[in-house]
Design a protein around this motif. Structure first.
Motif, PDB file in Angstrom:
ATOM      1  N   THR A  11     -52.113  11.023 -41.783  1.00  0.00           N
ATOM      2  CA  THR A  11     -52.146  12.167 -40.868  1.00  0.00           C
ATOM      3  C   THR A  11     -50.749  12.416 -40.281  1.00  0.00           C
ATOM      4  O   THR A  11     -50.603  13.208 -39.351  1.00  0.00           O
ATOM      5  CB  THR A  11     -53.156  11.950 -39.725  1.00  0.00           C
ATOM      6  N   SER A  12     -49.762  11.724 -40.827  1.00  0.00           N
ATOM      7  CA  SER A  12     -48.365  11.923 -40.432  1.00  0.00           C
ATOM      8  C   SER A  12     -47.524  12.259 -41.654  1.00  0.00           C
ATOM      9  O   SER A  12     -47.945  12.053 -42.791  1.00  0.00           O
ATOM     10  CB  SER A  12     -47.795  10.660 -39.770  1.00  0.00           C
ATOM     11  N   LYS A  34     -50.088   6.864 -34.943  1.00  0.00           N
ATOM     12  CA  LYS A  34     -51.306   7.428 -35.537  1.00  0.00           C
ATOM     13  C   LYS A  34     -52.029   8.291 -34.505  1.00  0.00           C
ATOM     14  O   LYS A  34     -52.261   7.867 -33.375  1.00  0.00           O
ATOM     15  CB  LYS A  34     -52.224   6.311 -36.021  1.00  0.00           C
ATOM     16  N   ASP A  35     -52.379   9.520 -34.927  1.00  0.00           N
ATOM     17  CA  ASP A  35     -53.094  10.461 -34.043  1.00  0.00           C
ATOM     18  C   ASP A  35     -52.343  10.672 -32.729  1.00  0.00           C
ATOM     19  O   ASP A  35     -52.952  10.808 -31.658  1.00  0.00           O
ATOM     20  CB  ASP A  35     -54.515   9.972 -33.765  1.00  0.00           C
ATOM     21  N   ASP A  40     -49.055  15.354 -38.369  1.00  0.00           N
ATOM     22  CA  ASP A  40     -49.323  16.517 -39.211  1.00  0.00           C
ATOM     23  C   ASP A  40     -50.390  17.371 -38.537  1.00  0.00           C
ATOM     24  O   ASP A  40     -51.589  17.190 -38.747  1.00  0.00           O
ATOM     25  CB  ASP A  40     -49.792  16.057 -40.594  1.00  0.00           C
ATOM     26  N   TYR A  85     -45.942  11.892 -46.707  1.00  0.00           N
ATOM     27  CA  TYR A  85     -46.384  10.600 -46.186  1.00  0.00           C
ATOM     28  C   TYR A  85     -46.126   9.461 -47.162  1.00  0.00           C
ATOM     29  O   TYR A  85     -45.619   8.399 -46.777  1.00  0.00           O
ATOM     30  CB  TYR A  85     -47.873  10.666 -45.840  1.00  0.00           C
ATOM     31  N   GLN A  98     -53.631  19.085 -39.962  1.00  0.00           N
ATOM     32  CA  GLN A  98     -54.887  18.352 -40.175  1.00  0.00           C
ATOM     33  C   GLN A  98     -55.745  18.282 -38.912  1.00  0.00           C
ATOM     34  O   GLN A  98     -56.851  17.730 -38.940  1.00  0.00           O
ATOM     35  CB  GLN A  98     -54.604  16.933 -40.665  1.00  0.00           C
ATOM     36  N   TYR A  99     -55.241  18.829 -37.821  1.00  0.00           N
ATOM     37  CA  TYR A  99     -55.935  18.707 -36.541  1.00  0.00           C
ATOM     38  C   TYR A  99     -56.399  20.054 -35.985  1.00  0.00           C
ATOM     39  O   TYR A  99     -56.776  20.141 -34.814  1.00  0.00           O
ATOM     40  CB  TYR A  99     -55.022  18.043 -35.513  1.00  0.00           C
TER      41      TYR A  99
END
Length: 243
Positions: free
Chosen positions: A182-183, A104-105, A229, A166, A232-233
């Motif tokens: 977020t992946s 995650k992140d 992903d 996802y 999204q960042y």
């Protein structure tokens, strides 16, 4: 990369990378390959946070007290992680603030000690604004080995893999959830990233859509390759590299 990339000659792998040589960076500590990074501008590159985590603890905890960031090598403009091209060291590392050690992140930005020279076979690449739909083919590029238990020869290779969203991917890892929405993933039999591929970019229409975080296997549809992903960042990335 695992059964990921074949050589230009006939064989079980895909092909040697060409276009992406100018944007891909290899990250080494004391000449040991740790992963990949991707150049976003002359000063900043993006990678998986796990690579930076490994760098941080290897440099500052596990080696002797005289170890410095000078023992971290960032190589550009070469299709070989261990030779050729241009080299520099690290100036700054920025973890995503929510990274906690899993997938995650799993992103970090690294600032180069010496700005990249775009006149020497080096260029940057942009982050996409959104992911393509499920099943769309994208290109993953990296230096990892051709199978899970083999060692890498350090040659940059690429492979075409289909995007998996996802919701579909998380069912493959149920009930173990190491990532969130977020992946996303890619999955193709005998084709996919492996150890030393952490940080590999996944590219669609000449823009980065994902950064490889990990998987439980190489080139597997049972356990797909998981990517951050990056679409999204964009806000976080731009805030760091423009500061």
């Amino acid at each position: 990369m695992s059964h990921v990339y074949q050589e230009l000659n006939p064989g079980p792998f895909e092909r040697k990378a060409s276009m992406m040589i100018t944007t891909n960076l290899s990250v080494l500590i004391n000449d040991v390959l740790k992963g990949a990074a991707t150049l976003l501008n002359q000063n900043w590159a993006i990678t998986a946070a796990v690579n930076v985590f490994i760098i941080f603890f290897t440099v500052f905890l596990y080696l002797n007290t005289s170890t410095t960031s000078d023992q971290v090598t960032i190589r550009s403009a070469s299709n070989n992680a261990f030779s050729g091209g241009n080299t520099t060291t690290l100036k700054e590392i920025v973890f995503h603030p929510n990274y906690g050690g899993l997938w995650k992140d799993d992103l970090a930005l690294i600032k180069l000690a010496t700005p990249a020279n775009f006149s020497e076979g080096v260029k940057s690449i942009s982050i996409a604004k959104s992911l393509p739909k499920q099943g769309t083919n994208a290109v993953v590029v990296g230096w990892g080995p051709k199978s899970y238990f083999s060692t890498t020869d350090g040659i940059l290779r690429e492979a075409v893999v289909p995007v998996m969203n996802y919701e579909t991917c998380k069912q493959k890892y149920y009930p173990i959830f190491l990532f969130t929405d977020t992946s996303f993933c890619t999955a193709k039999d005998n084709v996919g990233p492996c150890p030393h591929d952490f940080g590999d970019p996944l590219v669609y229409k000449n823009k980065v859509i994902g950064i490889f975080s990990g998987s439980f296997d190489c080139g597997s549809t049972t356990y797909p390759a998981v990517y951050a992903d990056v679409t999204q960042y964009n806000k976080w990335i731009n805030k760091v590299i423009k500061s």
